[in-house]
Design an enzyme around this catalytic site. Structure first.
Site, short mmCIF file in Angstrom:
data_model
loop_
_atom_site.label_atom_id
_atom_site.label_comp_id
_atom_site.label_asym_id
_atom_site.label_seq_id
_atom_site.Cartn_x
_atom_site.Cartn_y
_atom_site.Cartn_z
CB SER A 131 21.88 54.58 71.35
OG SER A 131 22.29 54.55 72.69
CD GLU A 363 25.05 66.80 75.60
OE1 GLU A 363 25.98 67.09 74.81
OE2 GLU A 363 24.53 67.62 76.37
C1 LIG Z 1 19.69 62.36 83.43
C2 LIG Z 1 19.47 62.34 81.95
C3 LIG Z 1 19.32 63.53 81.27
C4 LIG Z 1 19.10 63.52 79.88
N1 LIG Z 1 18.88 64.72 79.22
C5 LIG Z 1 18.48 64.69 77.92
C6 LIG Z 1 18.09 65.90 77.26
O1 LIG Z 1 18.14 67.00 77.82
N2 LIG Z 1 17.64 65.82 75.98
C7 LIG Z 1 17.57 64.62 75.30
O2 LIG Z 1 17.14 64.61 74.15
N3 LIG Z 1 17.96 63.47 75.90
C8 LIG Z 1 18.39 63.46 77.19
N4 LIG Z 1 18.76 62.29 77.82
C9 LIG Z 1 18.74 61.05 77.07
C10 LIG Z 1 20.14 60.47 76.82
O3 LIG Z 1 20.81 61.20 75.84
C11 LIG Z 1 19.96 58.97 76.47
O4 LIG Z 1 19.58 58.34 77.69
C12 LIG Z 1 21.22 58.35 75.89
O5 LIG Z 1 21.43 58.84 74.60
C13 LIG Z 1 21.14 56.82 75.84
O6 LIG Z 1 19.94 56.38 75.30
P1 LIG Z 1 19.08 55.30 76.10
O7 LIG Z 1 18.96 55.75 77.50
O8 LIG Z 1 17.81 55.07 75.36
O9 LIG Z 1 19.94 54.00 76.09
P2 LIG Z 1 19.93 52.86 74.96
O10 LIG Z 1 20.07 53.48 73.62
O11 LIG Z 1 18.78 51.95 75.21
O12 LIG Z 1 21.30 52.11 75.29
C14 LIG Z 1 21.41 51.19 76.39
C15 LIG Z 1 22.83 50.65 76.38
O13 LIG Z 1 23.13 50.01 75.14
C16 LIG Z 1 24.27 50.57 74.54
N5 LIG Z 1 24.10 50.66 73.09
C17 LIG Z 1 23.01 51.07 72.41
N6 LIG Z 1 23.25 51.06 71.10
C18 LIG Z 1 24.51 50.65 70.93
C19 LIG Z 1 25.38 50.42 69.81
N7 LIG Z 1 24.96 50.63 68.57
N8 LIG Z 1 26.64 49.99 70.04
C20 LIG Z 1 27.09 49.77 71.30
N9 LIG Z 1 26.32 49.96 72.40
C21 LIG Z 1 25.07 50.38 72.23
C22 LIG Z 1 24.40 51.97 75.14
O14 LIG Z 1 25.75 52.40 75.14
C23 LIG Z 1 23.90 51.75 76.54
O15 LIG Z 1 24.95 51.25 77.35
C24 LIG Z 1 19.03 62.29 79.18
C25 LIG Z 1 19.22 61.09 79.88
C26 LIG Z 1 19.42 61.10 81.24
C27 LIG Z 1 19.58 59.78 81.95
#
Ligand SMILES: Cc1cc2nc3c(=O)[nH]c(=O)nc-3n(C[C@H](O)[C@H](O)[C@H](O)COP(=O)(O)OP(=O)(O)OC[C@H]3O[C@@H](n4cnc5c(N)ncnc54)[C@H](O)[C@@H]3O)c2cc1C
Length: 385
Positions: A131, A363
């Site tokens: 995120s 996304e």
């Molecule tokens: C199957 C899959 C395909 C993907 N494809 C791509 C791709 O093609 N290219 C790419 O670049 N990325 C890709 N991603 C990455 C995806 O965009 C990220 O997983 C997503 O943005 C969330 O980041 P994170 O997993 O690190 O979760 P984290 O950022 O660790 O968040 C964990 C939780 O905390 C919450 N959270 C975090 N910060 C805040 C905040 N400030 N306020 C409130 N809640 C918060 C989030 O909502 C979530 O519920 C993919 C992910 C998956 C699982």
């Protein structure tokens, strides 16, 4: 409902539905079970010109925009969103070129993406930067003739299967978010390899992999846009692509609704089909209301983008959040209507339930996007026109 689609849009939607029903439906359970990348279907989509839909005519595309792309993604997702996301991720990987690419880059790369010969991918996320994308650590050091990339990207859709990667890396670490830039990296570039392939809950036909850069020299002409605008690009490109995630969610929800109605018609309990029970009817009615509202929001947002609007952060976030929450709620209700059968892999709603979840996460998670919507609300003075 009248969606006011043009004849061309109706034709695209119909063709995508036909491919989904004739080619994807018979193999979707097997692709899911084997976690297999759908190469045969990608070829089918390419042969049917589906990859041309979002590319301008001058680069051998059909000249469609966000709405045409959403129509294809919706129809493919109605049957299998694992296949749909492999298609949609190629569009996301192409948006950087469409919006910020030089004429030379566009001529070099877009025709092969349009023909479906080469898939694209978009690489921003890292282990410590989800995120909070501004926490990326991948670097791009300027050297004679180009940039040397070092770092690891995580969870990249189409990783390993795509030929062309838009990669966000830091060209000036000390500048933080203002120090990021975008690069087009070809698959066979020395120093570029692939790491862990993820085993996922849903969308299992799509591939999700690590990208590893070790002293990978990328030619200077492969920088997209200019140095330092990487994060501005990312924000804009994701604003543009989020209705596509909305369309993915909408398609899954539509598929689950249809499956639930069919099942409720044929499943007999207490001497009647389930659909004769008012409690079941109300669940189905609520599902249908949500699906229709999600469709209208996704289509209206796509049209706003295609109209040339400059700022659509709020609409785009709303469409993605609403459609993905709808997908989760509608697929949950669909499993409920199937009862115990819905929990079994023999029926499609089990897969749809698993497939829906990701649309609330990637996304921009729905929490982060609600923040973005609230930010737009706070900064706006007075009522919106
Ligand atoms: C199957 C899959 C395909 C993907 N494809 C791509 C791709 O093609 N290219 C790419 O670049 N990325 C890709 N991603 C990455 C995806 O965009 C990220 O997983 C997503 O943005 C969330 O980041 P994170 O997993 O690190 O979760 P984290 O950022 O660790 O968040 C964990 C939780 O905390 C919450 N959270 C975090 N910060 C805040 C905040 N400030 N306020 C409130 N809640 C918060 C989030 O909502 C979530 O519920 C993919 C992910 C998956 C699982």
């Amino acid at each position: 409902m009248e969606y006011f689609l043009t004849e061309q849009q109706k034709t695209i939607k119909k063709l995508a539905r036909r491919i989904a029903e004739e080619r994807i439906l018979p193999v979707r359970a097997e692709l899911d079970e084997r976690e297999e990348f759908p190469w045969a279907i990608i070829k089918e989509l390419a042969d049917s010109d589906m990859f041309r839909v979002f590319i301008p005519e001058e680069y051998e595309g059909l000249g469609g925009g966000c709405l045409e792309l959403c129509l294809v993604v919706e129809e493919l997702s109605r049957v299998c969103s694992g296949v749909a996301v492999s298609f949609a991720a190629s569009a996301l990987g192409t948006f950087s070129l469409l919006e910020y690419g030089s004429e030379e880059q566009k001529r070099k790369y877009l025709p092969s993406i349009a023909s479906g010969k080469r898939l694209a991918a978009f690489a921003l996320t890292e282990a410590t930067a989800g995120s909070d994308a501004s926490a990326i650590k991948t670097t791009a050091e300027r050297v004679e003739g180009g940039y040397i990339l070092n770092g690891t990207k995580q969870f990249i859709t189409n990783g390993g299967d795509a030929e062309l990667y838009t990669v966000i890396a830091l060209t000036a670490k000390e500048k933080g978010p203002r120090g990021a830039s975008a690069f087009l990296v070809e698959k066979d570039t020395p120093g570029f390899s692939f790491g862990k392939k993820e085993k996922k809950m849903g969308i299992r036909a799509s591939s999700t992999r690590e990208l590893v850069f070790r002293n990978c020299l990328v030619p200077a002409e492969n920088m997209i846009g200019r140095e330092g605008i990487g994060f501005i690009m990312v924000m804009r490109l994701l604003d543009r692509s989020r209705p596509g995630v909305g369309a993915q969610a909408l398609g899954v929800a539509q598929g689950a609704l249809e499956a639930a109605v069919d099942y409720a018609r044929t499943r007999i309990q207490f001497g009647h089909p389930l659909i004769a029970i008012q409690a079941v009817q109300h669940i189905l009615a609520n599902m249908a209301i949500k699906v229709e509202a999600a469709r209208l929001l996704v289509y209206a947002t796509a049209r706003t983008i295609d109209s040339g609007a400059r700022n659509f952060t709020e609409e785009s976030a709303m469409a993605k959040v609403f459609a993905s929450d709808t997908a989760m709620s509608v697929t949950t209700d669909a499993v409920q209507i199937f009862g115990g059968a819905g929990y079994m892999r023999d029926y499609p709603v089990e897969k749809m339930f698993r497939d829906a979840k990701i649309t609330q996460i990637y996304e921009g998670s729905n929490q982060v996007l609600r923040d973005a919507i609230a930010f737009e609300l706070r900064k706006r003075k007075g009522r919106r026109e």
